[in-house]
Enzyme design. Structure first.
Site, PDB file in Angstrom:
ATOM      1  N   GLU A  58      12.253   4.671  -0.492  1.00 50.84           N
ATOM      2  CA  GLU A  58      13.189   3.624  -0.893  1.00 50.84           C
ATOM      3  C   GLU A  58      12.508   2.266  -0.995  1.00 50.84           C
ATOM      4  O   GLU A  58      12.752   1.513  -1.934  1.00 50.84           O
ATOM      5  CB  GLU A  58      14.363   3.559   0.091  1.00 50.84           C
ATOM      6  CG  GLU A  58      15.314   4.718  -0.031  1.00 50.84           C
ATOM      7  CD  GLU A  58      16.526   4.603   0.869  1.00 50.84           C
ATOM      8  OE1 GLU A  58      16.603   3.638   1.675  1.00 50.84           O
ATOM      9  OE2 GLU A  58      17.408   5.464   0.762  1.00 50.84           O
TER      10      GLU A  58
ATOM     11  N   TYR B   3      -1.085   0.428  13.060  1.00 49.25           N
ATOM     12  CA  TYR B   3      -0.304   0.412  11.814  1.00 49.25           C
ATOM     13  C   TYR B   3       0.779   1.486  11.835  1.00 49.25           C
ATOM     14  O   TYR B   3       1.906   1.254  11.389  1.00 49.25           O
ATOM     15  CB  TYR B   3      -1.205   0.599  10.599  1.00 49.25           C
ATOM     16  CG  TYR B   3      -2.147  -0.563  10.345  1.00 49.25           C
ATOM     17  CD1 TYR B   3      -1.728  -1.883  10.477  1.00 49.25           C
ATOM     18  CD2 TYR B   3      -3.464  -0.336   9.982  1.00 49.25           C
ATOM     19  CE1 TYR B   3      -2.595  -2.946  10.255  1.00 49.25           C
ATOM     20  CE2 TYR B   3      -4.333  -1.391   9.752  1.00 49.25           C
ATOM     21  CZ  TYR B   3      -3.888  -2.685   9.893  1.00 49.25           C
ATOM     22  OH  TYR B   3      -4.743  -3.738   9.662  1.00 49.25           O
TER      23      TYR B   3
ATOM     24  N   GLU C  16      13.383  10.935   7.762  1.00 50.94           N
ATOM     25  CA  GLU C  16      13.996   9.606   7.657  1.00 50.94           C
ATOM     26  C   GLU C  16      12.943   8.541   7.367  1.00 50.94           C
ATOM     27  O   GLU C  16      13.173   7.624   6.571  1.00 50.94           O
ATOM     28  CB  GLU C  16      14.773   9.274   8.926  1.00 50.94           C
ATOM     29  CG  GLU C  16      15.564   7.985   8.847  1.00 50.94           C
ATOM     30  CD  GLU C  16      16.654   8.009   7.798  1.00 50.94           C
ATOM     31  OE1 GLU C  16      16.728   7.047   7.004  1.00 50.94           O
ATOM     32  OE2 GLU C  16      17.434   8.978   7.748  1.00 50.94           O
TER      33      GLU C  16
END
EC number: 2.7.1.66
Length: 131
Positions: free
Chosen positions: A73, A13, A66
């Site tokens: 987001e 994952y 990032e």
């Protein structure tokens, strides 16, 4: 009841998260390319051990920031499709974290690479100008 994951599944994952980020996020690809170039340049310069640790840590921090930005987001987009000032704040703060990590990496790169880059550019200048 939720099934518990095996350690192997957890790694799969996690790797899929990195792959997703690389496939879907332009900035992630830019950061990975920059990190690769910095690592190659670092190897070329034979940095000292602690300098290399600083470079690896700084580049990893940018990539981590990032990925967290992407997660924030995505989560915000999942919750609301409408404009909301708190959604904007969450996204802006996450993007700001990436900016701080990048500025940190630039400062570390400047401290470590300045003398080498300066000497390299002087050598190129002498080669071009024939001095």
């Amino acid at each position: 009841m939720k099934k518990s994951r095996t350690l192997f599944e957890s790694f799969i994952y996690a790797i899929s998260g990195v792959i997703y980020s690389l496939k879907t996020q332009r900035n992630m690809r830019i950061h990975f390319l920059a990190a690769l170039l910095v690592m190659i340049f670092s190897k070329y310069l034979n940095l000292e051990e602690m300098e290399m640790v600083a470079v690896v840590f700084a580049t990893a921090l940018v990539i981590i920031a990032e990925m967290i930005n992407t997660a924030v987001e995505t989560a915000v987009d999942m919750i609301t499709e409408k404009f909301h000032p708190l959604a904007r704040i969450a996204k802006n703060v996450a993007a700001g974290a990436v900016l701080v990590a990048v500025l940190n990496a630039i400062i570390i790169g400047y401290v470590i690479f300045f003398d080498e880059l300066y000497n390299l550019l002087l050598g190129i200048q002498r080669l071009i100008l024939g001095r």
